[in-house]
Design an enzyme around this catalytic site. Sequence first.
Site, mmCIF file in Angstrom:
data_model
loop_
_atom_site.group_PDB
_atom_site.id
_atom_site.type_symbol
_atom_site.label_atom_id
_atom_site.label_comp_id
_atom_site.label_asym_id
_atom_site.label_seq_id
_atom_site.Cartn_x
_atom_site.Cartn_y
_atom_site.Cartn_z
ATOM 1 N N HIS A 198 67.345 2.919 94.509
ATOM 2 C CA HIS A 198 67.542 3.451 93.153
ATOM 3 C C HIS A 198 68.940 3.084 92.664
ATOM 4 O O HIS A 198 69.918 3.204 93.429
ATOM 5 C CB HIS A 198 67.365 4.975 93.148
ATOM 6 N N ASP A 205 63.396 9.993 92.926
ATOM 7 C CA ASP A 205 64.628 9.343 93.370
ATOM 8 C C ASP A 205 65.512 10.338 94.127
ATOM 9 O O ASP A 205 66.701 10.502 93.857
ATOM 10 C CB ASP A 205 65.361 8.716 92.171
ATOM 11 N N LEU A 220 55.090 8.565 93.346
ATOM 12 C CA LEU A 220 54.112 8.624 94.432
ATOM 13 C C LEU A 220 53.880 10.082 94.810
ATOM 14 O O LEU A 220 54.828 10.865 94.912
ATOM 15 C CB LEU A 220 54.618 7.844 95.642
ATOM 16 N N ASN A 223 63.138 4.131 99.393
ATOM 17 C CA ASN A 223 63.275 3.781 97.974
ATOM 18 C C ASN A 223 64.687 3.270 97.690
ATOM 19 O O ASN A 223 65.663 3.721 98.286
ATOM 20 C CB ASN A 223 63.015 5.026 97.115
ATOM 21 N N ASN A 240 64.785 -7.718 94.606
ATOM 22 C CA ASN A 240 65.051 -7.048 95.882
ATOM 23 C C ASN A 240 63.983 -7.378 96.926
ATOM 24 O O ASN A 240 64.298 -7.488 98.116
ATOM 25 C CB ASN A 240 65.186 -5.538 95.664
ATOM 26 N N GLU A 259 72.889 -3.840 94.896
ATOM 27 C CA GLU A 259 71.592 -3.388 95.419
ATOM 28 C C GLU A 259 71.045 -4.319 96.479
ATOM 29 O O GLU A 259 70.576 -3.883 97.537
ATOM 30 C CB GLU A 259 70.558 -3.315 94.284
ATOM 31 N N GLY A 286 61.303 -8.253 91.040
ATOM 32 C CA GLY A 286 61.176 -8.546 92.468
ATOM 33 C C GLY A 286 62.389 -9.187 93.107
ATOM 34 O O GLY A 286 62.279 -9.776 94.188
HETATM 35 C C1 GAR Z 1 66.225 -2.111 90.757
HETATM 36 O O1 GAR Z 1 67.399 -1.952 89.991
HETATM 37 C C2 GAR Z 1 65.830 -0.801 91.402
HETATM 38 O O2 GAR Z 1 66.918 -0.049 91.863
HETATM 39 C C3 GAR Z 1 65.147 -0.110 90.255
HETATM 40 O O3 GAR Z 1 64.343 -1.133 89.693
HETATM 41 C C4 GAR Z 1 65.040 -2.375 89.835
HETATM 42 C C5 GAR Z 1 64.104 -3.395 90.407
HETATM 43 O O4 GAR Z 1 64.676 -4.695 90.393
HETATM 44 N N1 GAR Z 1 64.366 1.015 90.696
HETATM 45 C C6 GAR Z 1 64.347 2.175 90.050
HETATM 46 O O5 GAR Z 1 64.906 2.359 88.991
HETATM 47 C C7 GAR Z 1 63.536 3.267 90.727
HETATM 48 N N2 GAR Z 1 63.702 4.507 90.050
HETATM 49 P P1 GAR Z 1 63.881 -5.902 91.042
HETATM 50 O O6 GAR Z 1 62.437 -5.830 90.506
HETATM 51 O O7 GAR Z 1 64.592 -7.142 90.586
HETATM 52 O O8 GAR Z 1 63.919 -5.737 92.527
#
Ligand code: GAR
Length: 204
Positions: A110, A151, A94, A108, A15, A180, A13
């Site tokens: 990624h 993605d 989804l 999203n 982000n 990110e 979490g």
């Molecule tokens: C992030 O690196 C995001 O880009 C990735 O999961 C992580 C979540 O980090 N998402 C994917 O790989 C989607 N295919 P967080 O839980 O610390 O926000």
Amino acid sequence: MTARIVVLASGNGSNFQALVDASEAGTLDASVVGLVCNRSDAFALERASVKGVPTTVLTPEPGEPRPTYDARLAAVVGAMAPDLIVLAGWMRLLSMPFLGRFPHRVINLHPALPGQFPGTHAIEHALDAAVLGEIDHTGVMVHFVPDDGVDDGPAIATAIVPIEPGDTIDTLSERVHAVERTLLVSALRETISDAPWRAGPGSS
Ligand code: GAR
């Protein structure tokens, strides 16, 4: 108009936290009105508790078909009347019973550039490719999710992340994650100012 954002997350979490922090700081004209997790052990839930963001845990039933779960998810999210739904580490595909209800509203994040390393372990795959000499950079993208492509979808923003000689999964992950958090906030700022969802049919 302040945008109502619902975040879907499965894990750490960081982000989600970046979006809440930017909203609180006034650098993003948004309010994070809810967090939905598919796992009860997602650390994002603890972050939400500290920040006072309402949470819902929606765990798939054993053997539950994806469209059935996604319809349940759509009902929960729709009740929050979101302007935008942000997938921030949401590690479930989804399907259209969810996406069809929120056209132009699902975004999203990624940790790879468009067309590269879709799905899970994108950073690991990029590091493997760099070790083989195939690439010297990876990246991050924020994109709309119009359908059940993985993605995939129109990019809102991308950023290149260099891969340095001697990088480990930890050093590269840290560099990607730092990019990110910044890119997600700036992409949402742009999306909110363009406000494409206001042309859509509404969220409820
Ligand atoms: C992030 O690196 C995001 O880009 C990735 O999961 C992580 C979540 O980090 N998402 C994917 O790989 C989607 N295919 P967080 O839980 O610390 O926000």
